[in-house]
Design an enzyme around this catalytic site. Structure first.
Site, PDB file in Angstrom:
ATOM      1  CD  GLN A  45      16.354  12.579  16.681  1.00 27.92           C
ATOM      2  OE1 GLN A  45      17.495  11.926  16.568  1.00 27.92           O
ATOM      3  NE2 GLN A  45      15.480  12.799  17.647  1.00 27.92           N
ATOM      4  CG  HIS A  78       9.747  16.678  17.458  1.00 23.37           C
ATOM      5  ND1 HIS A  78       9.229  17.309  18.516  1.00 23.37           N
ATOM      6  CD2 HIS A  78      10.230  15.582  17.945  1.00 23.37           C
ATOM      7  CE1 HIS A  78       9.157  16.465  19.691  1.00 23.37           C
ATOM      8  NE2 HIS A  78       9.695  15.574  19.367  1.00 23.37           N
ATOM      9  CG  ASP A 126      14.541  20.447  15.571  1.00 17.60           C
ATOM     10  OD1 ASP A 126      15.727  20.060  16.067  1.00 17.60           O
ATOM     11  OD2 ASP A 126      13.689  20.009  15.308  1.00 17.60           O
TER      12      ASP A 126
HETATM   13  N1  PLP Z   1      13.311  18.182  17.123  1.00 18.34           N
HETATM   14  C1  PLP Z   1      13.354  16.936  16.865  1.00 18.34           C
HETATM   15  C2  PLP Z   1      13.738  16.536  15.497  1.00 18.34           C
HETATM   16  C3  PLP Z   1      13.448  16.116  17.949  1.00 18.34           C
HETATM   17  O1  PLP Z   1      13.706  14.743  17.502  1.00 18.34           O
HETATM   18  C4  PLP Z   1      12.993  16.353  19.174  1.00 18.34           C
HETATM   19  C5  PLP Z   1      12.993  15.192  20.216  1.00 18.34           C
HETATM   20  O2  PLP Z   1      12.925  14.149  19.912  1.00 18.34           O
HETATM   21  C6  PLP Z   1      12.855  17.674  19.366  1.00 18.34           C
HETATM   22  C7  PLP Z   1      12.918  18.544  18.528  1.00 18.34           C
HETATM   23  C8  PLP Z   1      12.642  18.173  20.877  1.00 18.34           C
HETATM   24  O3  PLP Z   1      13.617  17.860  21.801  1.00 18.34           O
HETATM   25  P1  PLP Z   1      13.582  17.951  23.479  1.00 18.34           P
HETATM   26  O4  PLP Z   1      12.692  17.073  23.751  1.00 18.34           O
HETATM   27  O5  PLP Z   1      14.719  17.539  23.853  1.00 18.34           O
HETATM   28  O6  PLP Z   1      13.341  19.428  23.632  1.00 18.34           O
END
Ligand code: PLP
Length: 419
Positions: free
Chosen positions: A216, A136, A213
């Site tokens: 998900q 992401h 991270d």
């Molecule tokens: N990392 C992943 C794999 C995600 O899917 C997301 C959001 O969809 C994020 C990071 C960012 O999350 P947030 O917007 O809650 O900070």
């Protein structure tokens, strides 16, 4: 044999009754465009059970006061609830100590905290940070910014068309110059579950710390930081059925002790003199200003809810949904599914031949089906497949086989409209 399998299935259904679970989520009774809502946008944000909504209302109605400051009863109650929530996060990810858990505003904030703090202390010109091609943007851009500031460079581990990382390349890429490996546990586009434990083992073999991270993975599968042995792990509250604006960062205590604070302000200090400041011990060192304590309390309630259902039971239910979805999408003529990883969570990205993902999403919406379309904040994944975007259906613990059938009927309808 058949009887044993049927009994097994029945036992599992009794343990996880999805129709009963659905009653906990008031929004699932909503109609959209006159049709019962089918909510398949859970990777963006998930819906909230009544117990989480009640926890928020109850704290605002009966206990609200700023934490860690007041000597009065309300402040003490809220402070205790905030610290109890920290303990619940620790339990949820099996961290060694409550102090290893920092409350942040979400995964993005958690990764920015590490990227900024870690890079200011340890990243220099000529160093390297490794991410993957399926991250992401939240796990790419903060590292690009850190590299720009320090003169380090960013390298990416590619994935194959099936959605599995080219793991052997990590072994080739990692070197004495590598300072950090940052990888998603589960891809928000392909649903691939990455072999983070194996990656940690390779990285640690070179003395390289790893950030996972878990945005998900935390909603779908058990996450155990001791077992993974990662150095940092981030996830968002709003994806695990808590409020928005709250999340967590786990860090190994030796890193949290060593790393400098990310932001300055109240709450993160031991002593402040005009001539200089000493900082509080972690986790408070990284929690400057009034934290989102009601959000943290909602996160505690959400994690209680999920562990009450059982993470293994949630995963088993979602595995059944995944099987049905894969089988249904596989039979649909003219549908391209992106990624078919060996291990996956219930996130499905696809396109229909000759149709724009946006049009598909808009028509599904008219049928009460909420999906996401576009790049899903993962443009490198779109580039990999040479597409401008996809339709993404992402499921959660309250979704059903029947809803998948409604989606497939919806896709048939979309196709007939454009035929
Ligand atoms: N990392 C992943 C794999 C995600 O899917 C997301 C959001 O969809 C994020 C990071 C960012 O999350 P947030 O917007 O809650 O900070």
């Amino acid at each position: 044999m058949v009887l044993a399998a049927e009994i097994g299935q029945l036992r599992w259904m009794v343990m996880f009754d999805v129709y009963k679970v659905r009653e906990d989520f008031p929004i699932l009774c909503t109609d959209v465009h006159g049709r019962p809502l089918v909510y398949f946008d859970n990777a963006a944000t998930s819906q909230k059970p009544q117990c989480v909504i009640d926890a928020v209302i109850d704290h605002y109605a009966q206990h609200n006061s700023n934490i860690h400051r007041g000597v009065h009863q309300l402040s003490e109650r809220c402070s205790a609830a905030y610290e109890a929530a920290r303990s619940k996060v620790r339990g949820f990810i099996n961290a060694p100590r409550d102090e290893d858990v920092i409350f942040t505003s979400g995964t993005t904030d958690s990764i920015n905290l590490v990227a900024q703090s870690f890079s200011s202390a340890y990243l220099r010109k000529g160093d390297e940070v490794i991410v993957t091609e399926m991250e992401h943007h939240s796990n790419i851009v903060p590292w690009q910014m850190a590299c720009e500031r320090s003169g380090a460079s960013l390298r990416t581990i590619p994935f194959d068309d099936q959605g599995d990382l080219e793991l052997h390349l990590l072994k080739e890429m990692i070197s004495d110059d590598t300072r950090m490996l940052a990888v998603s546990h589960v891809s928000n586009v392909l649903g691939s579950v990455n072999p983070v434990k194996e990656m940690v083992s390779v990285a640690h073999g070179h003395g390289v710390p790893v950030l996972v991270d878990a945005a998900q993975s935390a909603p779908h599968i058990p996450v155990d930081v001791k077992d993974i042995d990662c150095d940092f792990l981030a996830f968002s509250g709003h994806k695990v059925h808590a409020e928005t604006g709250i999340g967590a960062l786990y860090g190994k205590s030796e890193w949290l002790q060593e790393m400098p604070p990310y932001q300055g302000g109240g709450g993160m200090v031991a002593n402040v003199k005009v001539g200089g400041t000493t900082y509080a011990e972690p986790p408070l060192k990284f929690e400057a200003g009034t934290p989102n304590y009601i959000g943290a309390i909602s996160l505690g309630a959400a994690l209680d809810y999920m562990t009450g259902l059982g993470m293994n039971e949630i995963a088993a239910h979602e595995e059944r949904l995944t099987e049905h979805m894969l089988e249904s999408l596989g039979r649909f003529e003219g549908l391209t599914l992106y990624g078919d990883a060996t291990l996956r969570c219930p996130v499905f990205s696809f396109n229909l031949e000759g149709l724009h993902h946006y049009d598909v999403g808009r028509i599904l919406d008219k049928m009460g089906i909420a999906v996401r379309t576009g790049t899903h904040c993962a443009e490198p994944v779109m580039d990999h497949y040479g597409v401008t975007g996809t339709v993404r259906a992402s499921l959660a613990l309250y979704n059903t086989i029947e809803e998948i059938d409604v989606l497939l009927e919806g896709l048939e309808r979309v196709r007939s409209i454009f035929a």
